[in-house]
Design a protein around this motif. Structure first.
Motif, short mmCIF file in Angstrom:
data_model
loop_
_atom_site.label_atom_id
_atom_site.label_comp_id
_atom_site.label_asym_id
_atom_site.label_seq_id
_atom_site.Cartn_x
_atom_site.Cartn_y
_atom_site.Cartn_z
N GLU A 92 30.20 -5.50 14.66
CA GLU A 92 28.99 -6.31 14.68
C GLU A 92 29.00 -7.26 15.87
OE1 GLU A 92 25.38 -8.00 13.93
OE2 GLU A 92 26.24 -6.19 13.02
N ALA A 93 30.12 -7.90 16.12
CA ALA A 93 30.23 -8.82 17.25
C ALA A 93 30.13 -8.09 18.58
CB ALA A 93 31.54 -9.59 17.17
N ALA A 94 30.56 -6.83 18.60
CA ALA A 94 30.56 -6.05 19.84
C ALA A 94 29.25 -5.30 20.07
CB ALA A 94 31.72 -5.05 19.82
N SER A 95 28.31 -5.41 19.15
CA SER A 95 27.12 -4.56 19.17
C SER A 95 26.20 -4.80 20.37
CB SER A 95 26.33 -4.73 17.87
OG SER A 95 25.88 -6.07 17.72
N SER A 96 26.38 -5.92 21.08
CA SER A 96 25.56 -6.19 22.26
C SER A 96 25.99 -5.37 23.47
CB SER A 96 25.63 -7.68 22.61
OG SER A 96 25.07 -8.47 21.59
N TRP A 97 27.15 -4.75 23.40
CA TRP A 97 27.69 -3.98 24.52
C TRP A 97 27.65 -2.48 24.21
CZ3 TRP A 97 29.82 -8.68 23.06
CH2 TRP A 97 29.89 -9.67 24.06
N PRO A 98 27.64 -1.63 25.24
CA PRO A 98 27.84 -0.20 25.02
C PRO A 98 29.25 0.02 24.46
CG PRO A 98 26.99 -0.63 27.24
CD PRO A 98 27.39 -1.95 26.66
N LEU A 99 29.35 0.85 23.42
CA LEU A 99 30.62 1.08 22.75
C LEU A 99 30.95 2.56 22.72
CD1 LEU A 99 30.20 -1.23 19.59
CD2 LEU A 99 31.12 -1.83 21.85
N GLY A 100 32.25 2.85 22.75
CA GLY A 100 32.72 4.22 22.61
C GLY A 100 34.08 4.25 21.96
N ASP A 200 43.83 -9.54 15.21
CA ASP A 200 43.14 -8.60 14.33
C ASP A 200 41.68 -8.51 14.75
OD1 ASP A 200 42.01 -10.99 13.37
OD2 ASP A 200 43.38 -11.07 11.66
N GLY A 201 40.92 -7.71 14.00
CA GLY A 201 39.52 -7.53 14.33
C GLY A 201 38.71 -8.80 14.25
N ALA A 202 39.05 -9.67 13.30
CA ALA A 202 38.32 -10.94 13.17
C ALA A 202 38.53 -11.81 14.41
CB ALA A 202 38.77 -11.67 11.91
N ALA A 203 39.74 -11.81 14.94
CA ALA A 203 40.03 -12.61 16.14
C ALA A 203 39.27 -12.08 17.35
CB ALA A 203 41.53 -12.63 16.41
N LEU A 204 39.23 -10.76 17.50
CA LEU A 204 38.46 -10.18 18.61
C LEU A 204 36.98 -10.45 18.42
CD1 LEU A 204 38.11 -8.57 21.17
CD2 LEU A 204 38.35 -6.47 19.82
N ALA A 205 36.50 -10.37 17.19
CA ALA A 205 35.09 -10.65 16.91
C ALA A 205 34.72 -12.08 17.30
CB ALA A 205 34.79 -10.42 15.43
N ALA A 206 35.58 -13.03 16.96
CA ALA A 206 35.32 -14.43 17.30
C ALA A 206 35.26 -14.61 18.82
CB ALA A 206 36.39 -15.32 16.70
N HIS A 207 36.15 -13.94 19.54
CA HIS A 207 36.17 -14.04 20.99
C HIS A 207 34.88 -13.46 21.59
CE1 HIS A 207 38.12 -14.30 24.96
NE2 HIS A 207 37.54 -13.14 25.21
N LEU A 208 34.48 -12.28 21.12
CA LEU A 208 33.28 -11.64 21.65
C LEU A 208 32.03 -12.47 21.35
CD1 LEU A 208 34.00 -7.91 20.71
CD2 LEU A 208 34.04 -8.91 23.01
N SER A 209 32.01 -13.07 20.17
CA SER A 209 30.84 -13.86 19.78
C SER A 209 30.63 -15.07 20.69
CB SER A 209 30.98 -14.33 18.33
OG SER A 209 30.99 -13.22 17.45
N ALA A 210 31.71 -15.55 21.30
CA ALA A 210 31.62 -16.72 22.17
C ALA A 210 31.26 -16.38 23.60
CB ALA A 210 32.96 -17.47 22.14
N LEU A 211 31.24 -15.09 23.93
CA LEU A 211 30.97 -14.68 25.31
C LEU A 211 29.47 -14.54 25.55
CD1 LEU A 211 33.64 -11.86 25.80
CD2 LEU A 211 33.77 -14.23 26.59
N ASP A 212 29.08 -14.65 26.83
CA ASP A 212 27.71 -14.34 27.21
C ASP A 212 27.45 -12.86 26.96
OD1 ASP A 212 27.19 -16.91 28.04
OD2 ASP A 212 27.72 -16.51 30.14
N LYS A 213 26.27 -12.57 26.46
CA LYS A 213 25.89 -11.18 26.19
C LYS A 213 25.39 -10.52 27.47
CE LYS A 213 26.95 -11.75 21.92
NZ LYS A 213 27.54 -13.10 22.07
N PRO A 214 25.44 -9.20 27.53
CA PRO A 214 24.95 -8.51 28.73
C PRO A 214 23.49 -8.85 29.00
CG PRO A 214 26.14 -6.99 27.31
CD PRO A 214 25.98 -8.27 26.54
N ALA A 215 23.10 -8.80 30.27
CA ALA A 215 21.75 -9.19 30.66
C ALA A 215 20.69 -8.37 29.94
CB ALA A 215 21.59 -9.05 32.17
N ALA A 216 20.92 -7.06 29.82
CA ALA A 216 19.95 -6.20 29.16
C ALA A 216 19.70 -6.63 27.72
CB ALA A 216 20.40 -4.74 29.21
N THR A 217 20.75 -7.09 27.06
CA THR A 217 20.62 -7.55 25.69
C THR A 217 19.82 -8.84 25.62
OG1 THR A 217 22.74 -6.55 25.12
CG2 THR A 217 21.88 -8.21 23.61
#
Length: 223
Positions: A92-100, A200-217
């Motif tokens: 969910e936290a990573a959903s602003s980026w392209p994922l694979g 863990d996943g929660a820690a990575l989620a917290a980090h991603l949530s604090a980052l600027d989202k991609p311009a397209a998003t």
């Protein structure tokens, strides 16, 4: 550094499918008179893809061993596989980026599991063992995934995994090596030598949530 896209390993990064892998390995070992492995031994030893590891274990009979393994795992893997506890919040936290996904699990099995768990919708590409000309730790499957995303490799492409082979593959592809978990099954964090590490996943989620989202998003958001 804010990522441009994120690629994930599958087993022990997003899901726990070890029960089926252990069952299929031990079924195969039994057919060849080899001792069974405990779950701990499976976690400690399963790194490479089948096409790279089975010739080491079974020599000239590796193709017969492969057929036994796949028969066993096809019968069990969808019943056994489960998302890891932090997977939902992380995706969910990573959903602003392209994922694979880039995995050393056979491509067909990987895609079956992703569809079965309802996770396939999160990813624009799922690359498994056998899909590229070589498997991890080669860069080939990561580069295949990036071609599907129409993105060049670089340090702003994060590859998230749980083993030293994942970190090696990330570096071989010119991407950022991101370790998830403590890698206790693979010599620890120091042995894996990641560029970044998250407990863990929660820690990575917290980090991603604090980052600027991609311009397209940002451009598609109201206001």
């Amino acid at each position: 550094m804010t990522p441009r896209a994120l690629l994930f390993d599958w087993d022990n990064t997003l899901v726990d499918g070890w029960a089926a892998i252990q069952y299929a390995l031990n079924t195969t070992f039994a057919a060849f008179g080899k001792p069974a492995w405990s779950r701990e031994e499976v976690l400690a030893n399963v790194r490479k893809s089948l096409r790279d590891s089975f010739p080491i274990h079974f020599g000239d009979e590796w193709e017969r061993a492969r057929d036994i393994f796949y028969d066993a795992i096809h019968a069990t893997h969808l019943d056994a596989v489960r998302p890891l506890p932090g997977t939902a919040v992380m995706l969910e936290a990573a959903s602003s980026w392209p994922l694979g996904v880039v995995s050393n699990k056979q491509g067909a099995l990987l895609r079956e599991e992703a569809a079965h768990l309802g996770l396939a919708q999160h990813f624009k590409v799922l690359v498994g063992a056998g899909d590229a000309v070589a498997d991890k730790p080669s860069a080939a499957p990561l580069l295949m995934a990036l071609r599907a995303l129409d993105l060049p490799p670089g340090p702003d492409i994060w590859y998230v995994g749980d083993t030293a082979i994942d970190m090696e593959a990330a570096r071989a592809a010119g991407c950022r090596a991101v370790l998830l978990g403590d890698a206790a099954h693979d010599g620890g964090v120091t042995h894996c030598a990641p560029d970044m590490a998250f407990a863990d996943g929660a820690a990575l989620a917290a980090h991603l949530s604090a980052l600027d989202k991609p311009a397209a998003t940002r451009e598609t958001q109201p206001g």
